[in-house]
Design a protein around this motif. Structure first.
Motif, PDB file in Angstrom:
ATOM      1  N   ALA A  22       6.676   2.935   9.310  1.00  0.00           N
ATOM      2  CA  ALA A  22       6.530   4.321   9.731  1.00  0.00           C
ATOM      3  C   ALA A  22       7.242   5.299   8.798  1.00  0.00           C
ATOM      4  O   ALA A  22       7.120   6.502   8.944  1.00  0.00           O
ATOM      5  N   ILE A  23       7.981   4.789   7.846  1.00  0.00           N
ATOM      6  CA  ILE A  23       8.735   5.678   6.967  1.00  0.00           C
ATOM      7  C   ILE A  23       7.803   6.341   5.968  1.00  0.00           C
ATOM      8  O   ILE A  23       6.939   5.706   5.380  1.00  0.00           O
ATOM      9  N   ASN A  24       7.983   7.649   5.774  1.00  0.00           N
ATOM     10  CA  ASN A  24       7.039   8.382   4.940  1.00  0.00           C
ATOM     11  C   ASN A  24       7.455   8.489   3.477  1.00  0.00           C
ATOM     12  O   ASN A  24       6.634   8.729   2.621  1.00  0.00           O
ATOM     13  N   ASN A  25       8.717   8.349   3.194  1.00  0.00           N
ATOM     14  CA  ASN A  25       9.170   8.567   1.830  1.00  0.00           C
ATOM     15  C   ASN A  25       9.259   7.268   1.043  1.00  0.00           C
ATOM     16  O   ASN A  25       9.246   6.187   1.611  1.00  0.00           O
TER      17      ASN A  25
ATOM     18  N   GLN B 171      10.365   0.666  -4.022  1.00  0.00           N
ATOM     19  CA  GLN B 171      10.663   0.628  -5.465  1.00  0.00           C
ATOM     20  C   GLN B 171      10.817  -0.824  -5.926  1.00  0.00           C
ATOM     21  O   GLN B 171      10.332  -1.215  -6.986  1.00  0.00           O
ATOM     22  N   ARG B 172      11.487  -1.608  -5.082  1.00  0.00           N
ATOM     23  CA  ARG B 172      11.692  -3.022  -5.442  1.00  0.00           C
ATOM     24  C   ARG B 172      10.353  -3.758  -5.491  1.00  0.00           C
ATOM     25  O   ARG B 172      10.118  -4.600  -6.368  1.00  0.00           O
TER      26      ARG B 172
ATOM     27  N   GLN C  39      -3.089  -6.573 -12.271  1.00  0.00           N
ATOM     28  CA  GLN C  39      -4.189  -5.636 -12.504  1.00  0.00           C
ATOM     29  C   GLN C  39      -5.029  -5.452 -11.232  1.00  0.00           C
ATOM     30  O   GLN C  39      -5.358  -4.323 -10.841  1.00  0.00           O
ATOM     31  N   VAL C  40      -5.348  -6.559 -10.581  1.00  0.00           N
ATOM     32  CA  VAL C  40      -6.166  -6.488  -9.368  1.00  0.00           C
ATOM     33  C   VAL C  40      -5.402  -5.769  -8.256  1.00  0.00           C
ATOM     34  O   VAL C  40      -5.955  -4.903  -7.560  1.00  0.00           O
ATOM     35  N   LEU C  41      -4.138  -6.088  -8.118  1.00  0.00           N
ATOM     36  CA  LEU C  41      -3.332  -5.453  -7.062  1.00  0.00           C
ATOM     37  C   LEU C  41      -3.222  -3.936  -7.279  1.00  0.00           C
ATOM     38  O   LEU C  41      -3.348  -3.152  -6.339  1.00  0.00           O
ATOM     39  N   ILE C  42      -3.020  -3.534  -8.515  1.00  0.00           N
ATOM     40  CA  ILE C  42      -2.923  -2.099  -8.821  1.00  0.00           C
ATOM     41  C   ILE C  42      -4.254  -1.397  -8.532  1.00  0.00           C
ATOM     42  O   ILE C  42      -4.295  -0.296  -7.973  1.00  0.00           O
ATOM     43  N   MET C  43      -5.339  -2.060  -8.896  1.00  0.00           N
ATOM     44  CA  MET C  43      -6.649  -1.454  -8.650  1.00  0.00           C
ATOM     45  C   MET C  43      -6.881  -1.276  -7.152  1.00  0.00           C
ATOM     46  O   MET C  43      -7.460  -0.294  -6.706  1.00  0.00           O
ATOM     47  N   LYS C  44      -6.395  -2.242  -6.387  1.00  0.00           N
ATOM     48  CA  LYS C  44      -6.601  -2.171  -4.944  1.00  0.00           C
ATOM     49  C   LYS C  44      -5.669  -1.146  -4.284  1.00  0.00           C
ATOM     50  O   LYS C  44      -6.106  -0.303  -3.509  1.00  0.00           O
ATOM     51  N   TYR C  45      -4.382  -1.236  -4.560  1.00  0.00           N
ATOM     52  CA  TYR C  45      -3.432  -0.447  -3.767  1.00  0.00           C
ATOM     53  C   TYR C  45      -3.005   0.866  -4.430  1.00  0.00           C
ATOM     54  O   TYR C  45      -2.555   1.764  -3.731  1.00  0.00           O
ATOM     55  N   GLU C  46      -3.129   0.979  -5.721  1.00  0.00           N
ATOM     56  CA  GLU C  46      -2.804   2.260  -6.351  1.00  0.00           C
ATOM     57  C   GLU C  46      -4.072   3.085  -6.544  1.00  0.00           C
ATOM     58  O   GLU C  46      -4.120   4.252  -6.200  1.00  0.00           O
ATOM     59  N   ARG C  47      -5.092   2.434  -7.070  1.00  0.00           N
ATOM     60  CA  ARG C  47      -6.344   3.170  -7.319  1.00  0.00           C
ATOM     61  C   ARG C  47      -7.265   3.160  -6.102  1.00  0.00           C
ATOM     62  O   ARG C  47      -8.291   3.828  -6.095  1.00  0.00           O
ATOM     63  N   LYS C  48      -6.873   2.416  -5.060  1.00  0.00           N
ATOM     64  CA  LYS C  48      -7.613   2.391  -3.786  1.00  0.00           C
ATOM     65  C   LYS C  48      -9.089   2.004  -3.960  1.00  0.00           C
ATOM     66  O   LYS C  48      -9.989   2.580  -3.335  1.00  0.00           O
TER      67      LYS C  48
ATOM     68  N   ASP D 226       0.841  -1.199   0.000  1.00  0.00           N
ATOM     69  CA  ASP D 226       0.000   0.000   0.000  1.00  0.00           C
ATOM     70  C   ASP D 226       0.879   1.252   0.000  1.00  0.00           C
ATOM     71  O   ASP D 226       0.650   2.185  -0.762  1.00  0.00           O
ATOM     72  N   ASP D 227       1.895   1.257   0.859  1.00  0.00           N
ATOM     73  CA  ASP D 227       2.820   2.397   0.915  1.00  0.00           C
ATOM     74  C   ASP D 227       3.532   2.592  -0.422  1.00  0.00           C
ATOM     75  O   ASP D 227       3.756   3.709  -0.862  1.00  0.00           O
ATOM     76  N   ALA D 228       3.907   1.486  -1.045  1.00  0.00           N
ATOM     77  CA  ALA D 228       4.671   1.558  -2.295  1.00  0.00           C
ATOM     78  C   ALA D 228       3.889   2.288  -3.377  1.00  0.00           C
ATOM     79  O   ALA D 228       4.473   2.923  -4.253  1.00  0.00           O
ATOM     80  N   TYR D 229       2.570   2.194  -3.309  1.00  0.00           N
ATOM     81  CA  TYR D 229       1.750   2.858  -4.329  1.00  0.00           C
ATOM     82  C   TYR D 229       1.134   4.160  -3.831  1.00  0.00           C
ATOM     83  O   TYR D 229       0.547   4.893  -4.609  1.00  0.00           O
ATOM     84  N   THR D 230       1.254   4.417  -2.541  1.00  0.00           N
ATOM     85  CA  THR D 230       0.711   5.670  -1.998  1.00  0.00           C
ATOM     86  C   THR D 230       1.805   6.719  -1.906  1.00  0.00           C
ATOM     87  O   THR D 230       1.627   7.856  -2.307  1.00  0.00           O
ATOM     88  N   LYS D 231       2.958   6.312  -1.413  1.00  0.00           N
ATOM     89  CA  LYS D 231       4.010   7.284  -1.128  1.00  0.00           C
ATOM     90  C   LYS D 231       4.895   7.584  -2.326  1.00  0.00           C
ATOM     91  O   LYS D 231       5.765   8.435  -2.249  1.00  0.00           O
ATOM     92  N   SER D 232       4.655   6.873  -3.423  1.00  0.00           N
ATOM     93  CA  SER D 232       5.452   7.163  -4.622  1.00  0.00           C
ATOM     94  C   SER D 232       4.839   8.304  -5.406  1.00  0.00           C
ATOM     95  O   SER D 232       5.425   8.820  -6.335  1.00  0.00           O
ATOM     96  N   HIS D 233       3.586   8.695  -5.039  1.00  0.00           N
ATOM     97  CA  HIS D 233       2.881   9.733  -5.812  1.00  0.00           C
ATOM     98  C   HIS D 233       3.119  11.115  -5.246  1.00  0.00           C
ATOM     99  O   HIS D 233       3.399  11.283  -4.104  1.00  0.00           O
TER     100      HIS D 233
END
Lengths: 52, 139
Positions: free
Chosen positions: B72-75, B81-82, B97-106, A45-52
């Motif tokens: 807890a890291i914010n950056n 990246q890996r 596709q499903v993972l991106i929809m869930k975690y990138e597109r929330k 979740d962080d990988a796709y939230t904090k990269s934006h």
């Protein structure tokens, strides 16, 4: 419990935490493998939230 | 009284109410439709707040107890990246596709199943498979 079942229960818990009591959540997360998957979910979740 | 302070969330709630009227979940044709709709909005706001409180409780519970400090890291970190690289290279197209929809597109599981025209069970299966693949390779 099978790994798939653990993950699916965890996914359900994170999507619908209101369906679980605090005791149930603690019980679910007491399992080491489930915790490892939860940590991975947070990282993903962080990988796709904090990269934006 | 201001219940929800986020403008976008407020708009989403009103939009949800209209969707519910459209699909018949809510029937506004009552004696005092304005009061009824205001009550619907108020209840949705309270549901959202309650849901957020529970989610925050779960997140706090998990992050406090977690042994992994990276949570807890914010950056953006090399680990993150890996992970994204692994998502792009190791997962099947559908799992990715499903993972991106869930975690990138929330998106919610229901929204994913609607958009892909698959069952919610299938959404769970794809996400489970994706997470298993990532875990096996993310050391």
């Amino acid at each position: 419990m099978e790994t798939n079942e653990k993950i699916e229960r965890l996914l359900d818990m994170t999507e619908h935490p209101e369906h679980y009591s605090e005791e149930e959540m603690q019980e679910i997360l007491a399992d080491k493998e489930t915790r490892e998957y939860y940590d991975l979910i947070i990282k993903t979740d962080d990988a796709y939230t904090k990269s934006h | 009284m201001l219940i929800i302070k986020d403008e976008e969330e407020s708009k989403d709630i009103v939009s949800d109410i209209f969707t519910s009227i459209w699909d018949g979940t809510i029937n506004p044709y009552v004696d005092k439709p304005q009061n009824y709709l205001l009550m619907c909005v108020r209840n949705r706001c309270l549901d959202l707040l309650n849901h957020k409180r529970i989610k925050e409780r779960v997140y706090r519970l998990l992050t406090l107890e977690s042994s992994l400090p990276s949570i807890a890291i914010n950056n953006d970190t090399p680990d993150m990246q890996r992970l994204r690289e692994m998502v792009d290279t190791l997962l099947t197209p559908r799992d990715r596709q499903v993972l991106i929809m869930k975690y990138e597109r929330k998106m919610k599981y229901r929204e994913i199943s609607d958009e892909l025209n698959i069952s919610q069970v299938a959404v769970y299966k794809h996400l489970s498979q994706a997470l298993k693949t990532l875990k096996a390779n993310f050391k």
